[in-house]
Motif scaffolding. Structure first.
Motif, PDB file in Angstrom:
ATOM      1  N   GLN A  94      -0.263  11.777  -1.169  1.00  0.00           N
ATOM      2  CA  GLN A  94      -0.026  10.517  -0.534  1.00  0.00           C
ATOM      3  C   GLN A  94      -0.881  10.083   0.497  1.00  0.00           C
ATOM      4  O   GLN A  94      -1.461   8.864   0.878  1.00  0.00           O
ATOM      5  CB  GLN A  94       1.556  10.254  -0.016  1.00  0.00           C
ATOM      6  N   LYS A  95      -1.236  11.119   1.419  1.00  0.00           N
ATOM      7  CA  LYS A  95      -2.164  10.854   2.715  1.00  0.00           C
ATOM      8  C   LYS A  95      -3.510  10.373   2.239  1.00  0.00           C
ATOM      9  O   LYS A  95      -4.235   9.486   2.467  1.00  0.00           O
ATOM     10  CB  LYS A  95      -2.174  12.347   3.428  1.00  0.00           C
ATOM     11  N   SER A  96      -4.005  11.145   1.320  1.00  0.00           N
ATOM     12  CA  SER A  96      -5.273  10.817   0.448  1.00  0.00           C
ATOM     13  C   SER A  96      -5.492   9.416  -0.171  1.00  0.00           C
ATOM     14  O   SER A  96      -6.381   8.334   0.129  1.00  0.00           O
ATOM     15  CB  SER A  96      -5.851  11.825  -0.445  1.00  0.00           C
ATOM     16  N   ILE A  97      -4.172   8.962  -0.855  1.00  0.00           N
ATOM     17  CA  ILE A  97      -4.026   7.743  -1.669  1.00  0.00           C
ATOM     18  C   ILE A  97      -3.930   6.604  -0.703  1.00  0.00           C
ATOM     19  O   ILE A  97      -4.758   5.643  -0.685  1.00  0.00           O
ATOM     20  CB  ILE A  97      -2.906   7.996  -2.714  1.00  0.00           C
ATOM     21  N   ARG A  98      -3.186   6.865   0.675  1.00  0.00           N
ATOM     22  CA  ARG A  98      -3.065   5.842   1.564  1.00  0.00           C
ATOM     23  C   ARG A  98      -4.276   5.584   2.167  1.00  0.00           C
ATOM     24  O   ARG A  98      -4.574   4.158   2.425  1.00  0.00           O
ATOM     25  CB  ARG A  98      -2.266   6.297   2.807  1.00  0.00           C
ATOM     26  N   ASN A  99      -5.151   6.566   2.029  1.00  0.00           N
ATOM     27  CA  ASN A  99      -6.518   6.079   2.637  1.00  0.00           C
ATOM     28  C   ASN A  99      -7.362   5.680   1.766  1.00  0.00           C
ATOM     29  O   ASN A  99      -8.781   5.817   1.877  1.00  0.00           O
ATOM     30  CB  ASN A  99      -7.060   7.542   3.644  1.00  0.00           C
ATOM     31  N   SER A 100      -7.048   5.302   0.580  1.00  0.00           N
ATOM     32  CA  SER A 100      -7.989   4.869  -0.434  1.00  0.00           C
ATOM     33  C   SER A 100      -7.402   3.199  -0.830  1.00  0.00           C
ATOM     34  O   SER A 100      -7.812   2.838  -1.977  1.00  0.00           O
ATOM     35  CB  SER A 100      -7.942   5.717  -1.710  1.00  0.00           C
ATOM     36  N   LEU A 101      -6.424   2.737  -0.313  1.00  0.00           N
ATOM     37  CA  LEU A 101      -5.973   1.497  -0.610  1.00  0.00           C
ATOM     38  C   LEU A 101      -6.377   0.280   0.285  1.00  0.00           C
ATOM     39  O   LEU A 101      -5.716  -0.890   0.162  1.00  0.00           O
ATOM     40  CB  LEU A 101      -4.243   1.426  -0.555  1.00  0.00           C
ATOM     41  N   GLY A 102      -7.528   0.343   1.029  1.00  0.00           N
ATOM     42  CA  GLY A 102      -8.039  -0.594   1.720  1.00  0.00           C
ATOM     43  C   GLY A 102      -8.345  -1.963   0.729  1.00  0.00           C
ATOM     44  O   GLY A 102      -8.356  -3.076   1.275  1.00  0.00           O
ATOM     45  N   LYS A 127       0.675  -1.181  -0.018  1.00  0.00           N
ATOM     46  CA  LYS A 127      -0.024  -0.026   0.029  1.00  0.00           C
ATOM     47  C   LYS A 127       0.900   1.374   0.070  1.00  0.00           C
ATOM     48  O   LYS A 127       0.682   2.113   0.739  1.00  0.00           O
ATOM     49  CB  LYS A 127      -0.929  -0.113   1.073  1.00  0.00           C
ATOM     50  N   ASP A 128       1.748   1.396  -0.836  1.00  0.00           N
ATOM     51  CA  ASP A 128       2.735   2.393  -1.050  1.00  0.00           C
ATOM     52  C   ASP A 128       2.212   3.562  -1.886  1.00  0.00           C
ATOM     53  O   ASP A 128       2.127   3.458  -3.061  1.00  0.00           O
ATOM     54  CB  ASP A 128       4.061   2.135  -1.843  1.00  0.00           C
ATOM     55  N   PRO A 129       1.600   4.791  -1.306  1.00  0.00           N
ATOM     56  CA  PRO A 129       0.899   5.712  -2.002  1.00  0.00           C
ATOM     57  C   PRO A 129       1.867   6.553  -2.989  1.00  0.00           C
ATOM     58  O   PRO A 129       1.565   7.135  -4.025  1.00  0.00           O
ATOM     59  CB  PRO A 129       0.688   6.422  -1.165  1.00  0.00           C
ATOM     60  N   SER A 130       3.292   6.282  -2.742  1.00  0.00           N
ATOM     61  CA  SER A 130       4.198   7.050  -3.773  1.00  0.00           C
ATOM     62  C   SER A 130       4.434   6.436  -5.027  1.00  0.00           C
ATOM     63  O   SER A 130       4.905   7.121  -5.913  1.00  0.00           O
ATOM     64  CB  SER A 130       5.588   7.068  -2.993  1.00  0.00           C
ATOM     65  N   ALA A 182       4.031  12.139  -5.655  1.00  0.00           N
ATOM     66  CA  ALA A 182       5.378  12.351  -4.686  1.00  0.00           C
ATOM     67  C   ALA A 182       4.821  13.349  -3.784  1.00  0.00           C
ATOM     68  O   ALA A 182       5.636  14.022  -2.623  1.00  0.00           O
ATOM     69  CB  ALA A 182       6.641  12.783  -5.854  1.00  0.00           C
ATOM     70  N   GLU A 183       3.799  14.090  -3.749  1.00  0.00           N
ATOM     71  CA  GLU A 183       3.426  15.078  -2.804  1.00  0.00           C
ATOM     72  C   GLU A 183       2.476  14.347  -1.581  1.00  0.00           C
ATOM     73  O   GLU A 183       2.009  13.663  -1.791  1.00  0.00           O
ATOM     74  CB  GLU A 183       2.337  15.668  -3.599  1.00  0.00           C
ATOM     75  N   LYS A 184       3.259  15.136  -0.650  1.00  0.00           N
ATOM     76  CA  LYS A 184       2.589  14.422   0.784  1.00  0.00           C
ATOM     77  C   LYS A 184       1.145  14.555   1.097  1.00  0.00           C
ATOM     78  O   LYS A 184       0.609  13.433   1.480  1.00  0.00           O
ATOM     79  CB  LYS A 184       3.327  15.166   1.912  1.00  0.00           C
ATOM     80  N   ALA A 185       0.515  15.641   0.517  1.00  0.00           N
ATOM     81  CA  ALA A 185      -0.936  15.641   0.725  1.00  0.00           C
ATOM     82  C   ALA A 185      -1.588  14.750  -0.064  1.00  0.00           C
ATOM     83  O   ALA A 185      -2.370  13.984   0.261  1.00  0.00           O
ATOM     84  CB  ALA A 185      -1.154  17.089   0.412  1.00  0.00           C
ATOM     85  N   ASN A 220      -3.716   9.869 -10.449  1.00  0.00           N
ATOM     86  CA  ASN A 220      -3.808   9.454  -9.345  1.00  0.00           C
ATOM     87  C   ASN A 220      -5.439   8.697  -9.611  1.00  0.00           C
ATOM     88  O   ASN A 220      -6.284   9.369  -9.762  1.00  0.00           O
ATOM     89  CB  ASN A 220      -4.130  10.539  -8.279  1.00  0.00           C
ATOM     90  N   PRO A 221      -5.306   7.440  -9.504  1.00  0.00           N
ATOM     91  CA  PRO A 221      -6.498   6.579  -9.888  1.00  0.00           C
ATOM     92  C   PRO A 221      -7.608   6.441  -8.749  1.00  0.00           C
ATOM     93  O   PRO A 221      -8.600   5.833  -8.725  1.00  0.00           O
ATOM     94  CB  PRO A 221      -6.243   5.217 -10.306  1.00  0.00           C
ATOM     95  N   PHE A 222      -7.264   7.160  -7.576  1.00  0.00           N
ATOM     96  CA  PHE A 222      -7.995   7.360  -6.483  1.00  0.00           C
ATOM     97  C   PHE A 222      -8.989   8.626  -6.143  1.00  0.00           C
ATOM     98  O   PHE A 222      -9.672   8.511  -5.227  1.00  0.00           O
ATOM     99  CB  PHE A 222      -7.535   6.838  -5.281  1.00  0.00           C
TER     100      PHE A 222
END
Length: 551
Positions: free
Chosen positions: A36-44, A24-27, A31-34, A353-355
């Motif tokens: 990545q935070k949103s993507i990380r919360n979309s990988l369940g 579940k690597d959002p990078s 490469a943007e931190k903001a 960003n596919p999410f």
């Protein structure tokens, strides 16, 4: 599927995509931190087949309770990712004796809601209100309508409803206040269009008798061996970058709804930043137009001689069609995961960003503005660009210039369509977008219109039913490339059906969404013609005739 040595497959391997996806690597996508935070919360969704398999007891207990209560029908009130997988299950799996019949209501059409209601014994019906955000306008309005309908029945009205939503939403709060029979809180890290294997898909599937354990078994195998999905993603990405940005997806008849699910997943995930992949749901053409990647998904037992014949004719095209043949509908569990992984990989290759869905809000904002300016319950007046065949027409400035029309001039419908559709070139696409009652006759007429327009020009033509497509291809229409031309059909007399507690009815909401998306498409610089139909079926037949079809 042969992808060894292909640029996309090589890129995925070099990026260690498979392992990073499992982690579940959002990078992978930003490469943007903001971001990545949103993507990380979309990988369940990456691990949801295992997460759900470990907690099926709650669903089983609920199904047993519903059956004991004598429930005969279960109705999903939802949109987009909250409803499309349910429609796949409803159409792909046979009815099971003793289990509730499953229905899906994902429209504002007063006629559709009234028609379904006539089929139901409300005293023996469970309504499943499905919304990730809890604030989606369509299911919330349908909830208000059916709550009003059942309040006079004996017993607590809340027992006739259950909710599926994220933790902390307004829907969760409302459902608990109203003592709904059950509230399922979905993992918050799963986006709507990636939620087929979560509570959003599994609860309705289990209610109709689908063996969800078998479904998840297939999904877990695909999760543990994701290579097939990633190879499909590589093929999608390579094709799009080479100009084959239309996914020509054909299905056997019982999997037609699976095509609609793929359409949302792929279009909304990739259609942004001026690029994307457009799914085209069709029987394959007999030759290769040069801008498509052909994929076939079919059930072995689902007879479809015409689809097989046309696919065989494409075997000599480049690239050859990709085929997925399912021996059992439970294998859809693997297909859901496979396509989700493929879409994530295609997004990586297209550098999007596919999410997220950044361009969906524009139509919502315009719809809300219209609903906020009602005049005695009616939408503000809207002056047409011209009249044609008794229809009020609204068009972009380029089309008006082509027609050399002054306001209020009456123009021949055939010439109007020819001028609008004549702007399409090879590699472009057209879309028929219809806000009307999706009854069988209207859907048949719309398909005739789509086919006639596709035959008349060099471009692929899609069909979207509003408001469903707003939660699906609407993102790509406005955020993808500018190669689309749109024919938006608005039913002006949809009938009246009350939305309790609102200043508008369902018909007004439907028209506001049609006008809101027209304005959003115009604002995005798209080629768009909107036609307002007073007599829907007569108007559709006139359009078919004008497009060169039989009508």
């Amino acid at each position: 599927m042969k992808t060894d040595g292909a640029p996309g497959w090589t890129a995925l391997q070099n990026a260690n995509f498979s392992e990073r996806l499992r982690g579940k690597d959002p990078s992978l996508w930003s490469a943007e931190k903001a971001a990545q935070k949103s993507i990380r919360n979309s990988l369940g969704w990456v691990t949801v087949p295992e997460a759900m398999a470990a907690g099926l007891g709650t669903i089983r207990s609920f199904v047993s309770e519903v059956r004991s209560a004598g429930i005969h029908d279960a109705v999903v009130l939802g949109m987009g990712g909250s409803s499309l997988a349910c429609e796949v299950f409803r159409s792909a799996f046979p009815a099971v004796p003793g289990m509730p019949r499953l229905h899906v209501l994902d429209t504002n059409s007063p006629g559709a809601a009234a028609r379904l209601e006539r089929e139901l014994d409300l005293a023996r019906t469970l309504f499943i209100v499905s919304s990730k955000s809890g604030s989606t306008i369509e299911p919330n309005c349908l909830l208000a309508h059916f709550e009003k309908r059942v309040e006079r029945l004996p017993g607590p009205s809340g027992a006739r409803f259950c909710a599926i939503t994220d933790p902390g939403t307004s829907l969760e709060k409302y459902a608990r206040e109203r003592n709904f029979r059950k509230v399922f809180l979905n993992p918050a890290d799963i986006g709507g269009r990636y939620s087929a294997l979560s509570y959003f898909g599994l609860v309705p599937a289990a209610l109709m008798g689908v063996e969800i354990e078998r479904l998840l078994d297939h999904a877990r195998r695909a999760m543990r061996q994701p290579e097939e999905g990633l190879r499909l993603g590589a093929a999608l990405g390579d094709a799009a970058r080479a100009g084959r940005d239309k996914l020509s997806l054909s299905t056997s008849p019982k999997l037609a709804a699976f095509g609609l699910w793929v359409e949302q997943l792929v279009a909304e995930s990739t259609g942004k930043q001026g690029r994307g992949i457009l799914p085209v749901l069709e029987t394959p053409p007999e030759n290769d137009p040069g801008d498509r990647l052909f994929v076939r998904v079919a059930l072995e037992a689902d007879a479809d001689p015409e689809g097989k014949k046309r696919l065989s004719a494409l075997l000599g095209s480049a690239p050859a069609p990709t085929r997925f043949l399912l021996s059992d509908p439970h294998e859809l569990g693997a297909q859901f995961f496979l396509w989700e992984a493929a879409t994530a990989a295609a997004g990586y290759l297209l550098e999007v960003n596919p999410f997220d869905q950044p361009d969906v809000q524009s139509a919502k904002d315009r719809t809300n503005a219209l609903l906020g300016n009602l005049e005695r319950g009616k939408l503000p007046a809207d002056k047409p660009s011209f009249q044609t065949a008794g229809m009020a027409a609204f068009a972009d400035s380029e089309l008006c210039g082509k027609l050399e029309s002054a306001p209020d001039a009456t123009l021949d419908l055939g010439k109007v369509l020819q001028a609008h559709w004549g702007r399409l070139k090879a590699g472009d696409y057209g879309a028929v977008l219809a806000f009307l009652d999706p009854d069988a006759e209207n859907l048949g007429l719309l398909e005739q219109l789509r086919a006639a327009l596709a035959q008349a020009g060099p471009a692929a033509v899609t069909l979207g039913i509003g408001p469903r497509y707003l939660h699906s291809t609407g993102q790509l229409h406005k955020g993808g490339n500018a190669r689309g031309a749109f024919l938006l059909i608005n039913e002006t007399s949809p009938g009246r059906l009350e939305v309790p507690g609102k200043s508008f009815d369902f018909g007004t909401l439907q028209q506001a969404q049609a006008r809101g998306d027209y304005e959003a498409l115009r604002s995005a610089g798209r080629r768009v013609l909107r036609l307002d139909l007073d007599r829907t079926k007569d108007g559709l037949r006139a359009l078919i005739n004008a497009a060169g079809g039989k009508g």
